[in-house]
Design a protein around this motif. Structure first.
Motif, PDB file in Angstrom:
ATOM      1  N   PHE A   1     -29.890  26.753  74.603  1.00 48.77           N
ATOM      2  CA  PHE A   1     -30.542  26.166  73.434  1.00 48.77           C
ATOM      3  C   PHE A   1     -32.031  26.512  73.419  1.00 48.77           C
TER       4      PHE A   1
ATOM      5  N   GLY B   1     -34.747  19.974  65.804  1.00 51.53           N
ATOM      6  CA  GLY B   1     -34.002  19.655  67.022  1.00 51.53           C
ATOM      7  C   GLY B   1     -33.593  20.925  67.750  1.00 51.53           C
TER       8      GLY B   1
ATOM      9  N   SER C   1     -35.738  25.510  70.960  1.00 49.67           N
ATOM     10  CA  SER C   1     -36.294  24.379  70.214  1.00 49.67           C
ATOM     11  C   SER C   1     -36.702  24.814  68.812  1.00 49.67           C
ATOM     12  N   ARG C   2     -36.461  23.954  67.849  1.00 49.65           N
ATOM     13  CA  ARG C   2     -36.920  24.163  66.493  1.00 49.65           C
ATOM     14  C   ARG C   2     -37.343  22.814  65.924  1.00 49.65           C
TER      15      ARG C   2
ATOM     16  N   GLU D   1     -31.774  24.283  68.936  1.00 57.37           N
ATOM     17  CA  GLU D   1     -31.104  25.374  68.237  1.00 57.37           C
ATOM     18  C   GLU D   1     -30.134  26.055  69.196  1.00 57.37           C
ATOM     19  N   HIS D   2     -28.874  26.115  68.810  1.00 58.26           N
ATOM     20  CA  HIS D   2     -27.837  26.725  69.632  1.00 58.26           C
ATOM     21  C   HIS D   2     -27.982  28.245  69.589  1.00 58.26           C
TER      22      HIS D   2
ATOM     23  N   ASP E   1     -19.228  22.097  69.743  1.00 56.52           N
ATOM     24  CA  ASP E   1     -19.974  21.046  69.068  1.00 56.52           C
ATOM     25  C   ASP E   1     -21.022  21.691  68.174  1.00 56.52           C
ATOM     26  N   GLU E   2     -20.956  21.391  66.870  1.00 51.56           N
ATOM     27  CA  GLU E   2     -21.869  22.031  65.927  1.00 51.56           C
ATOM     28  C   GLU E   2     -23.310  21.599  66.146  1.00 51.56           C
ATOM     29  N   TYR E   3     -23.519  20.341  66.542  1.00 54.59           N
ATOM     30  CA  TYR E   3     -24.889  19.869  66.742  1.00 54.59           C
ATOM     31  C   TYR E   3     -24.930  18.932  67.939  1.00 54.59           C
ATOM     32  N   LEU E   4     -25.921  19.129  68.773  1.00 56.19           N
ATOM     33  CA  LEU E   4     -26.143  18.236  69.908  1.00 56.19           C
ATOM     34  C   LEU E   4     -27.577  17.729  69.859  1.00 56.19           C
ATOM     35  N   TRP E   5     -27.721  16.449  70.100  1.00 57.95           N
ATOM     36  CA  TRP E   5     -29.049  15.860  70.247  1.00 57.95           C
ATOM     37  C   TRP E   5     -29.379  15.897  71.726  1.00 57.95           C
TER      38      TRP E   5
ATOM     39  N   TRP F   1     -26.447  10.634  74.476  1.00 54.17           N
ATOM     40  CA  TRP F   1     -26.432  11.926  73.792  1.00 54.17           C
ATOM     41  C   TRP F   1     -25.186  12.739  74.117  1.00 54.17           C
TER      42      TRP F   1
END
Length: 217
Positions: free
Chosen positions: A121, A127, A123-124, A129-130, A140-144, A162
């Motif tokens: 990942f 949050g 950073s953007r 960015e994969h 998983d499309e999005y992870l926090w 998370w």
């Protein structure tokens, strides 16, 4: 079928040999042995063993723990590639194709530290960015990721908020390392364990540092 069995072996002469003999009695063929961690009292070893068809992996635990002082941390199926020069070959692959470096790194890490998967990942503003993932990584499309940016390699708590519920259900052990800078990280997971040892995290951090130099070069 091949299995990875992680054992804690007391620091006494012949202890690992006794484990090998006990496994041999159940017709388990030892393919490789890696020392994960060693102290004055015990060693943590990863054994890749092959069982005859029809034998259940539970027999590996029974056999290994029949040796006094030996404890099995985990047993899981293993389909990785056995290679004593994994790190060097991965760095060479990345140096040859730096434009695919992050993807090659994500694909190579599970073979080296014997994790189930790896993801990278950046950073953007909105949050994390994969950027890359091994073929076995969760979709998983999005992870926090509240721990980003990450200043140093560490073991992560798999029970925190998370962590996706599916990972928790699988008992996934987690570790992460920055790749040269805190806002570019690799996250590795081991569904079902075993836990990441300090020496394994240090090995991962060292490799990530080498890869970052190769990519920056």
């Amino acid at each position: 079928m091949s299995f990875l069995i992680r054992v804690q072996v007391p620091d006494r002469p012949g202890a690992l040999g006794s484990v090998a003999s006990a496994l041999g009695e159940i017709e388990a063929d030892i393919l490789s042995v890696d020392v994960v961690e060693r102290s004055s009292e015990a060693a943590i070893d990863d054994l890749i063993v092959e069982l005859p068809s029809g034998r259940l992996p539970d027999v590996l635990i029974t056999a290994a723990e029949s040796v006094e002082g030996v404890r099995v941390d985990a047993v899981r199926p293993y389909a990785g590639i056995l290679d004593t020069h994994r790190e060097l070959e991965l760095v060479e692959e990345i140096a040859a194709e730096p434009e695919r470096g992050l993807q090659l790194f994500a694909e190579g890490v599970p073979r080296i530290i014997r994790s189930g998967w790896a993801m990278i990942f950046g950073s953007r503003a909105g949050g994390p960015e994969h950027l890359a993932a091994s073929t076995s990584a969760p979709e998983d499309e999005y992870l926090w990721l509240p721990w980003m940016p990450l200043p140093r390699a560490t073991v992560l708590n798999g029970d925190e908020s998370w962590v996706p519920d599916t990972w928790k259900e699988l008992g996934t052990e987690l570790a992460a390392t920055p790749i040269g800078k805190p806002d570019l990280v690799l996250l590795a997971g081991r569904p079902g364990g075993p836990m990441f040892r300090t020496s394994e995290v240090a090995r991962l951090a060292h490799l990530a540092g080498i890869v970052s130099v190769v990519l920056d070069g």
